[in-house]
Design a protein around this motif. Structure first.
Motif, PDB file in Angstrom:
ATOM      1  N   TYR A   4       0.796  -1.224   0.000  1.00  0.00           N
ATOM      2  CA  TYR A   4       0.000   0.000   0.000  1.00  0.00           C
ATOM      3  C   TYR A   4       0.832   1.278   0.000  1.00  0.00           C
ATOM      4  O   TYR A   4       0.286   2.372   0.057  1.00  0.00           O
ATOM      5  N   ALA A   8      -1.802   3.265  -2.126  1.00  0.00           N
ATOM      6  CA  ALA A   8      -2.706   4.045  -1.277  1.00  0.00           C
ATOM      7  C   ALA A   8      -3.265   5.270  -1.985  1.00  0.00           C
ATOM      8  O   ALA A   8      -4.453   5.575  -1.871  1.00  0.00           O
ATOM      9  N   TYR A  11      -5.930   4.007  -4.379  1.00  0.00           N
ATOM     10  CA  TYR A  11      -6.788   2.910  -3.930  1.00  0.00           C
ATOM     11  C   TYR A  11      -8.269   3.198  -4.164  1.00  0.00           C
ATOM     12  O   TYR A  11      -9.003   2.358  -4.695  1.00  0.00           O
ATOM     13  N   SER A  68      -1.198   0.695   7.896  1.00  0.00           N
ATOM     14  CA  SER A  68      -0.537   1.429   6.813  1.00  0.00           C
ATOM     15  C   SER A  68      -0.665   2.934   7.025  1.00  0.00           C
ATOM     16  O   SER A  68      -1.773   3.493   6.960  1.00  0.00           O
ATOM     17  N   MET A  71      -2.212   4.582   3.874  1.00  0.00           N
ATOM     18  CA  MET A  71      -3.667   4.479   3.764  1.00  0.00           C
ATOM     19  C   MET A  71      -4.348   5.428   4.746  1.00  0.00           C
ATOM     20  O   MET A  71      -5.347   6.090   4.408  1.00  0.00           O
TER      21      MET A  71
END
Length: 254
Positions: A4, A8, A11, A68, A71
């Motif tokens: 990620y 990210a 996403y 993360s 994220m």
């Protein structure tokens, strides 16, 4: 590259088909069916926080936890989509699920989009479920979903391409049934200022879990009542279902 780290930023655009409103409707309906009104709800492995924000807009006080930082940066950057319906802004914490550490108890926990499958070590998964139980109020509810071997058999060898205005994602899945592990290979090509594309590569690994594995973990963590359903329903499910929804009630509920 960490999982990620590059994905990210893209996403949400690459997963625009995820029915977050349906997830939020389902969670609300389960709370109503179980006759609970949790004051504080944990969204475990919240990712970019879309569901966290949607539940906050519906009046729930939310904590979003994810391992993360990239994220969570996306989650923090979001804000209310309904300015006339102010609520309490979610609190986001960067923590691993198996090391969950909250400042108090929660009335419910949700963990959606097969997030628990990413805990590929069953011992770590058991610890994560134990942490949820540790912070759960008596009678609290843990709602989550998990993918079974049936799902990963379906996607074994699958390839696809997704793109937006400045990035391209190339995906491949490889399932090792003997190990119950699926590796998701993700190539991301991002357009640079000079028109060329920079390539990043990430691997994401998931483990298939069945009710026979998960229900004992839940019971060991103090969840006395565990039901397994087909997605977005109260229809009973078994391990032949690719995705199973779990509803676990913590001890000492009436």
């Amino acid at each position: 590259m960490k999982a990620y780290e590059a994905l990210a930023a893209h996403y949400d655009r690459f997963t625009g088909d995820v029915p977050y409103d349906r997830w939020a409707d389902y969670i609300e309906s389960e709370f109503a069916r179980l006759n609970i009104s949790p004051e504080l709800v944990l969204d475990l492995a919240c990712g970019t926080g879309t569901l966290t924000w949607k539940l906050a807009e519906r009046g729930f006080e939310m904590i979003g936890v994810d391992s993360s930082a990239e994220m969570l940066a996306q989650a923090q950057s979001k804000d209310w989509t309904d300015p006339e319906n102010p609520g309490i802004r979610p609190l986001f914490l960067c923590q691993k699920a198996e090391k969950l550490d909250l400042y108090g108890t929660i009335g419910a926990c949700v963990c959606c989009l097969d997030s628990l499958n990413y805990l590929t070590d069953p011992k770590k998964l058991a610890r994560a479920i134990g942490k949820v139980g540790l912070f759960m109020e008596p009678g609290g509810v843990f709602l989550f979903d998990a993918l079974t071997p049936a799902h990963f058999r379906e996607i074994d060898g699958v390839d696809y391409v997704r793109e937006d205005e400045d990035a391209l994602c190339v995906y491949h899945a490889d399932f090792d049934e003997e190990e119950s592990l699926c590796v998701h290979s993700v190539d991301i090509f991002e357009e640079a200022d000079d028109g060329r594309y920079d390539r990043s590569f990430e691997e994401h690994e998931e483990r298939a879990y069945t009710p026979q594995e998960l229900i004992p973990m839940l019971r060991d963590a103090g969840f006395e009542s565990v039901s397994v359903y087909r997605p977005f329903s109260q229809e009973a499910a078994d391990e032949t279902e690719p995705r199973i929804f779990y509803c676990a009630r913590y001890r000492n509920h009436k």
